[in-house]
Structure formats: C-alpha cells, structure tokens
Design an enzyme around this catalytic site. Structure first.
Site, short mmCIF file in Angstrom:
data_model
loop_
_atom_site.label_atom_id
_atom_site.label_comp_id
_atom_site.label_asym_id
_atom_site.label_seq_id
_atom_site.Cartn_x
_atom_site.Cartn_y
_atom_site.Cartn_z
N ARG A 360 0.76 -1.29 -0.03
CA ARG A 360 -0.01 -0.16 0.15
C ARG A 360 1.00 1.38 0.08
O ARG A 360 0.64 2.18 -0.66
CB ARG A 360 -0.82 -0.06 1.29
CG ARG A 360 -1.47 1.24 1.74
CD ARG A 360 -1.84 1.37 3.20
NE ARG A 360 -2.80 0.26 3.46
CZ ARG A 360 -2.70 -0.33 4.70
NH1 ARG A 360 -1.75 -0.19 5.62
NH2 ARG A 360 -3.59 -1.14 5.05
N ASN A 482 -6.31 2.27 7.46
CA ASN A 482 -6.02 2.22 8.78
C ASN A 482 -5.59 1.02 9.66
O ASN A 482 -6.57 0.25 9.92
CB ASN A 482 -7.37 2.83 9.70
CG ASN A 482 -7.05 3.54 11.05
OD1 ASN A 482 -6.09 2.82 11.66
ND2 ASN A 482 -7.78 4.25 11.36
N ASP A 483 -4.40 0.55 9.56
CA ASP A 483 -3.84 -0.65 9.98
C ASP A 483 -4.34 -1.05 11.30
O ASP A 483 -4.27 -2.17 11.84
CB ASP A 483 -2.16 -0.39 10.45
CG ASP A 483 -1.62 -0.65 8.83
OD1 ASP A 483 -1.96 -1.27 8.30
OD2 ASP A 483 -0.39 0.13 8.96
N CYS A 484 -4.79 0.05 12.18
CA CYS A 484 -5.31 -0.26 13.45
C CYS A 484 -6.66 -0.66 13.76
O CYS A 484 -7.22 -0.68 14.69
CB CYS A 484 -4.68 0.84 14.24
SG CYS A 484 -2.96 1.17 14.41
N ASN A 486 -8.99 -3.12 13.52
CA ASN A 486 -8.81 -4.46 13.27
C ASN A 486 -10.08 -5.16 13.70
O ASN A 486 -10.25 -5.62 14.71
CB ASN A 486 -7.69 -5.28 14.03
CG ASN A 486 -6.47 -4.18 14.03
OD1 ASN A 486 -5.72 -3.89 14.95
ND2 ASN A 486 -5.84 -4.10 12.55
#
Ligand code: BGC
Ligand code: IFM
Length: 811
Positions: A360, A482-484, A486
């Site tokens: 990404r 937004n990797d966070c 989850n």
C-alpha cells in the site's frame, strides 16, 4: 522557536544549534546505497536493504539519543571534539549543519581550528564520500590528531536484537595500508564486504571496538582518542569497527583535506570461491581509485547537484508565497524521492529490519514520485505487482533485496489491491506508456504464474467486487488504510490480542473507506480499460462503481457525514450512534474526493462536519471523540492513548484527502488552510512544539486530546509526502495529468495571486502562466495554448512537441 533557517538558494536547511529537539536527519543516496545522517553526524549506511546489507551499526531507543554514527574526532592538546558536536559533546565555538538535497555539510570550530565535512553518496557508486577539511584559523602552529570512527554491521541487522551471540563471534577484518576491510559474512556468502579508506597514509588504526573505546566507555570518551594513540587492533569477533588515526601539523592559516570512502563491494561471481581469509581487493580498488582527490569529490558532487537540479526542474512553481515555493520546488519533492526509496523501512523511527517495502505504502509513494523518474516508477510497479496473489489480494510487505513477499505479515489488508490501480494509473497518465499494461508479471513471484499487468489490475478490482459484506460494502479484512482498525480480530479470535491474529477476513466487517477508494480508482481502472479499447470491461467497471456509490448512499451516509465502517457484529463505526469515534477523517476525505453524492451535496456536508468536529490549529484529527478505553471489537486503534496515532491523532497522511476534497467543491481558501496546517515550512516557527525536522512531513501530530497537542512523531517515511505533493501540485495548483494531456484547473485561496508553473510532461516542457484577475477560488475562464484558445481545461498533448506556452485566466 527555530533551530535554523531555510536557505532556498542552496536548497538547504541550515541548523544552527546541534541541540535540536530530536535528531534532525537527512538521507544520502538516490539509487542503491543509502545513509541516514543526523545533524550531529549520527546514523548508518546500507546497500539496498537496511536489514540484510547494513554496513554500519545503529542502536535504537538509545540514551542519550543518536550516539552511533560516522564520527571524526579531533584531538588538539587536551581537548577532544567532534565537528558535529556528538559524541563528545565538547562545546563548540561555532557549529552549523546544512542538510541539502542528497548531501549534508557540517562545520564545527574549536580553539582556532575549523573542521568542515561534506558527506554524500555519489551517483551510481556504492559508497558514501566524506570530505574532511581542517583549517588552522589561529595564529599558532597546531599539532592535531584526527580519528575516524564507524562501527561495522554487515550481518543480518535483525540478529543484533535477536541472536547477537552469533554476531559476537563472526567479525573479521583486514587492514592494508589506509584501507580497513570488513569481511564478516564474506566467509558465508563469499562475495561481499565493506571498506573504509582514506586517501592518505595513516599513523595508526583500530578495528576492535573494545580496544578503541575501552570496555566501559562509550563513543563519547574513546580511550584511544583520549590517549592520542591508536592501538592497531585487529578485531576477532566481538564488535568490529574502523578507525584511522592521522596526525597533522598545521601552520596558521593552513588547511588539510582528506577524502574518506565508506563503501560496499561485491566480487564478481567467478571470484567468489577464492581463499576464505583474504578478500579480493580488485572491486575495492576500482571503487577507491575513483575517489582519491578533492577534484574527484568535487566532480562527483557536481554530478549529484546536476542530477537533482534536473529532477526538481520537472515541477517548478513561482508564486508570491515563499513557503509554498520552497515546499513545492525543493523539500516536498525531495521527500517524495526518499519515501519512494525507503518505503517505511529505514528511518530514525522505523528500524529498517521490520517493515521492508509496503504494498500500500509504495503504491502511494509512486503518486508523488512518478513525475520525477517515470522509468523507476515503472520498475517499482512491476516489483509490487509481482507480490500480488492470483486472487487479487497481496502480500502487505516485501523485502527490498529479494523483492519477495513477507510471509510473516502475509496478506489480508483489503485496501491493498486498489492501491495498485492508483499507482499504475498515475504512471500511465504521466507517461502515456500503455506498454506497461501488457507486461507479463508473476503472482507471488512465481514466473510460472504470470499474466499481463492489466490482468493484475482486473484481479485487484474484482477482489473488491467479490469481497463484499451485508451492506454491499467492501469487507475490511485485517484492516484497510487504517492498520489499526482490526474489526475481525476479536470476533474471530476471542480473547487474543490484535498482534496474534493471522490473516482474517470475517464475513461482516465492512469499510466505507474502501468503498470510496473503489469509486475513485474504479473510474481510473475504467479509463485504463478505455486506453486499451476494452470497452466492455470499462462498462462493467463503471457499473460496479455505480453499485458501490448506491451502497454508500444507502448504508454509508450518516446524515451529516460518511460512516467509517461496520464492525464484525454489523454495528456502525464513525456514526453519531457511537459513543466514541463518531466521525472519522478517512471515509469523509475519500468518499468526498471520489465525488460520492456530489449531486446531493454530500461532500460539502461531510467536509463541513470534518471542519466542525475534527479540525484543530495543527491539522485535522483522524477521529473524534477519541476512544478513552480499549474496545475489543476495534483492535489496535483503541490501544493508543487519546490523541495519539490512529486514536484521534492528526494523521498528516489523510489531511490532503480533505484538502483535495475541498478543491473538488471549489473551496480554495479552505483547501489551502488545511494544506498550511501540517505544512513543514509553515510550522518551522514552532519547532520547540513540533520537534521533528521543519523541512519534512511527519506521520503524525498529537491531536487535541493529547497532553502534547502539536508534537509530531515519525518523520520522513510517510505517505504524507506523496499525498501532500499530489494535493498542492495537482489539485490546489491544479496541474493534473490525464491520459489526453495535462489538465490545468487551480483551486487556490482568493488572495494567492498570479503564479507560473514549469512542468516537464512526457517529451514536453510546459510554461504555464496563471492569472486570477477576479480573485476567484476556482474556475478557468480562458485557456490559451501557444496563442490558440482551447475549450475546457486540458492542454492537448501532441506527441513529440517540445514546448508549450500556456496562459490560464481564472474567473
Ligand atoms: C500504525 C501503527 C501500528 C502498526 C502496526 C502502523 O501502520 O501506524 O500505529 O502500530 O501499523 O499495526
Ligand atoms: O496506512 C498506514 C500505513 O500503511 C502505515 N502507516 C500508518 C498508516 C495508517 O495506519
């Protein structure tokens, strides 16, 4: 408060105090050999890959900060000092560090002696050059001893943390004349080694760290330097270093200059089985012979400057606004090159061993880089696409040396596939090179599984089509941009923390942000199809985009802004129904810039809500209200304290999405206001609050909920560089590459004034003059190309034409 100033004529930031709030660094190297260098000469070097081929050692989280680097010590009587102040920190009579484009200069003076260092990586060679000039400015003769110092690595740098018992026995060196060879791992791989050399006879050397420093000293008090006598130590295991001692006598006014070369060498394959103990010196000699004299250094430095002048001339702005000129013409483009080279691997906040190149991240980095060196962008696109899987999903990261996907992290980030379309579209629009779409590209680096790049893009597109949830919105997978976020971690793995879950999709959790991306890049995919005359596929893509727009209108609109996501239980995230996290920036920025609900006025409403709820004086926060407690169903996002990182920090990366979206509805004042708030040149004056380098963007600035609101973290390696450049160059100044030519449609503040742009695009140079007699924010009243009035905003591209003189009248 400032710690220096911009010198725009020299394209430098001049740091006038070594005690900056954090190390302020620069990157040397454009191609394969890189160095990180701080304002006090800290940092390290690597060849291609900071994990696998790191030449010199670095210690993270060290205290005091930043105490391993490439240092020169000067012993003048009882006084020992460093031109860059660290590591002895002997107070200097004068100090200056100039970080320039691909080079750094240092000047330190003490007791009538001035030392200047120029450090850079020459074009096309695998080394760092350091030119050290020492001048006696006093009226007495000076007897000085100069010591160099680097600490070797050149083993898997990961082992420095995890398996250092191994490293402590593998170090091997060899010293011949003034050249110190670091051969560790040569035994195993038998083809690569490092050298550190100087172009003069030496009076001694050290290669054992314990002998040089003394077992209980740090680099601030090396025994050898304090004693003024090298020990000629030969390291055998433990921690090998390279230090030269040079004694000099300088008459008043006299200068001596030295050229140091820190290089990476590889033997030709046919030499690799020679004696294990002795490295073949030929490749080193060939390298060192190129840089024996000051004239050699000056020539290489001139080449570097010429190279950069050429690159930076590809987009050049002249306006009344010095800050914008400086960011556009120098620093923002420079940072785009650095992020292109490094992705998120090696910075003072990224270890260089963890993340490699991000799928990404690197796709987005292309957006700000492709106009600089399109050929390298092309190669990168193929590398990235080669890590895609056959179903269109992708490894989230890959290792720069091997270019293979990283299976520790795996796949499952459902925004990844669409970024490949974004990067490829940017490349094709920039170059007109449709041949890339027909390149044969493997899946998962397996050549037996290869299709055209265009087929990769189709699989990217269809991955989203085939992975939708209950609201016909894209499934989020492990996370989106937004990797966070989850959203599947808890429902699928109850009781486990977010770190332990593996690739996971979940049939329910959906992302409105990916929906926005799909609308934006789905249209770009359709345009690529048209370029290849794939009309049916273009129609299919547009129909899918239309479905997605409808899904967002039905389930992704919350009344005054776009919802962010649905969690694994089907509950909304980023909605007024939520207690915390009612509104997020990402879906509002992206759905607005994609134009979803434009006819119904949704972007305007969404952007008004963003301004009202997320704006601060330091930028737009990622969400509000911040999560005050940990939410099992959300994952890592709520693990951060309020105001930091993804939990309501100001994520600089997505501020430009808001600014771009503002330009799509014609609000130039507001677009620019958003641009300004995170723009380094605008916040230079508050360096004591901001703390990171005032010449580059940082990933995050602490949000309003944080005790240190306004403090930045994680500078340099952030998608912010590319996105802010896209924003200012393509949307605010309005010069956007389309398949049929450059489009010019600025959206500026009413008082921005007239400006000119010089842009290299394909074979042509465009000289564009924009006037704005009625002080409007957007609108082109007249477009005149070489004296001929043209309808619309696109300057028609003519193959082979070299110069376009363009006049644009806004109104
Ligand atoms: C985020 C971090 C997070 C990491 C791992 C990064 O992209 O910025 O906050 O810790 O991903 O999930
Ligand atoms: O989108 C990510 C990026 O890939 C790495 N840095 C943080 C961003 C937001 O989580």
């Amino acid at each position: 408060m400032k710690y220096g100033y911009f010198d725009d004529n020299n394209k430098e930031y001049v740091i006038t105090s070594p005690k900056t709030p954090l190390p302020w660094i620069n990157y040397l190297g454009c191609n394969e050999f890189f160095s990180l260098i701080s304002n006090t000469c800290g940092g390290y070097s690597f060849y291609k890959d900071a994990k696998l081929l790191r030449l010199t050692r670095y210690r993270y989280n060290d205290s005091p900060l930043d105490t391993n680097g490439k240092y020169f010590y000067i012993k003048d009587g009882d006084t020992v000092w460093n031109p860059g102040w660290q590591p002895t920190k002997t107070p200097l009579d004068a100090y200056e560090c100039r970080h320039g484009i691909g080079y750094s200069r240092f000047m330190g003076a003490k007791n009538g002696v001035t030392a200047k260092i120029l450090a850079f990586v020459p074009m096309n060679d695998t080394c760092e050059l350091q030119q050290l000039v020492i001048t006696n400015d006093s009226s007495e003769e000076k007897q000085l001893s100069v010591f160099s110092y680097v600490e070797w690595c050149l083993w898997n740098a990961d082992d420095d943390m995890k398996n250092f018992q191994r490293n402590l026995s593998i170090g091997e060196v060899e010293v011949i004349g003034s050249t110190i060879y670091h051969k560790t791992e040569y035994r195993e791989r038998r083809n690569h080694f490092a050298v550190y050399s100087v172009n003069t006879d030496i009076d001694g050397f050290d290669t054992s760290r314990d002998d040089f420093l003394g077992a209980y000293n740090g680099p601030d008090k090396p025994d050898v330097v304090l004693n003024g006598q090298a020990t000629n130590s030969i390291a055998s295991g433990w921690s090998p270093i390279a230090s030269h001692q040079i004694n000099i006598k300088l008459a008043p006014g006299e200068s001596r200059s030295f050229v140091f070369v820190l290089g990476y060498c590889e033997n030709p394959q046919d030499l690799k089985f020679e004696s294990l103990n002795v490295v073949n010196k030929a490749p080193a000699k060939a390298l060192l012979d190129k840089y024996r004299t000051d004239a050699d250094v000056e020539k290489a430095f001139a080449e570097l400057n010429e190279y950069w002048d050429g690159l930076l001339s590809r987009y050049h702005l002249e306006s009344n606004n010095d800050k914008v000129n400086r960011m556009v013409n120098i620093w923002n483009q420079y940072q785009c090159m650095v992020t292109f080279n490094m992705s998120r691997s090696a910075s003072y906040y990224e270890s260089g061993i963890g993340r490699g190149m991000g799928f990404r991240d690197s796709c987005q980095d292309l957006l700000g880089f492709v106009h600089l060196i399109p050929e390298r962008a092309r190669e990168r696109i193929i590398d990235i696409a080669s890590t895609q899987f056959e179903d269109g999903s992708a490894y989230h990261q890959y290792q720069p040396l091997t270019k293979k996907g990283n299976s520790d992290i795996g796949s499952g980030f459902n925004d990844d596939p669409l970024w490949l379309i974004a990067g490829t579209s940017a490349y094709v629009r920039e170059t007109g090179d449709l041949s890339i779409l027909n390149e044969s590209v493997p899946y998962d680096n397996d050549e037996s599984k290869a299709t055209t790049l265009m087929e990769h893009l189709k699989r990217s597109f269809d991955y989203i089509v085939n992975h939708k949830g209950p609201h016909n919105l894209p499934l989020i997978g492990r996370a989106d941009w937004n990797d966070c976020l989850n959203l599947n971690c808890f429902s699928e793995h109850p009781g486990e923390s977010f770190q332990t879950f593996g690739p996971s999709e979940g049939p329910v959790a959906e992302s409105v942000f990916i929906a926005g991306m799909f609308v934006k890049y789905g249209e770009e995919y359709a345009q690529l199809c048209e370029q290849l005359n794939m009309t049916d596929e273009a129609a299919y893509a547009r129909a899918q985009v239309e479905d997605m727009v409808n899904a967002v209108m039905i389930s992704g609109w919350d009344g005054s802004w776009f919802v962010r996501a649905y969690d694994a239980y089907g509950n909304k995230i980023g909605s007024r129904e939520c207690e915390e996290g009612q509104i997020y920036i990402e879906s509002n920025g992206f759905c607005s810039l994609a134009g979803i609900g434009m006819a119904e006025g949704l972007p305007r409403k969404a952007l008004d809500s963003v301004k009202e709820r997320l704006d601060t004086k330091y930028g737009v926060m990622i969400l509000q209200p911040a999560y005050t407690k940990y939410h099992l169903e959300l994952g890592e996002i709520s693990s951060y304290p309020p105001g930091y990182k993804e939990n309501a920090g100001i994520f600089c990366h997505n501020n430009p999405w808001v600014s771009i979206a503002e330009t799509t509805i014609g609000r130039g004042d507001r677009a620019f206001e958003v641009y300004k708030k995170t723009c380094p040149a605008y916040i230079e004056d508050i360096s004591e609050i901001h703390r990171t380098e005032p010449y580059v963007y940082s990933q995050m600035v602490a949000g309003a909920d944080a005790p240190r609101h306004g403090e930045a973290k994680n500078s340099w390696l952030t998608g912010t560089a590319a996105w802010t450049f896209v924003n200012i160059s393509q949307y605010i100044l309005g010069l956007y590459p389309t398949h049929s030519g450059l489009s010019i449609d600025p959206c500026i503040p009413k008082d921005f004034g007239d400006f000119t742009l010089t842009r290299k695009f394909r074979e042509g140079t465009y000289n564009i003059k924009v006037t704005n007699p009625s002080h409007v924010e957007k609108g082109v009243r007249a477009l005149v190309v070489d004296g001929v009035t043209v309808d619309g905003t696109v300057i028609p591209y003519e193959a082979g034409k070299k110069t376009y003189n363009v006049e644009v009248v806004m109104g």
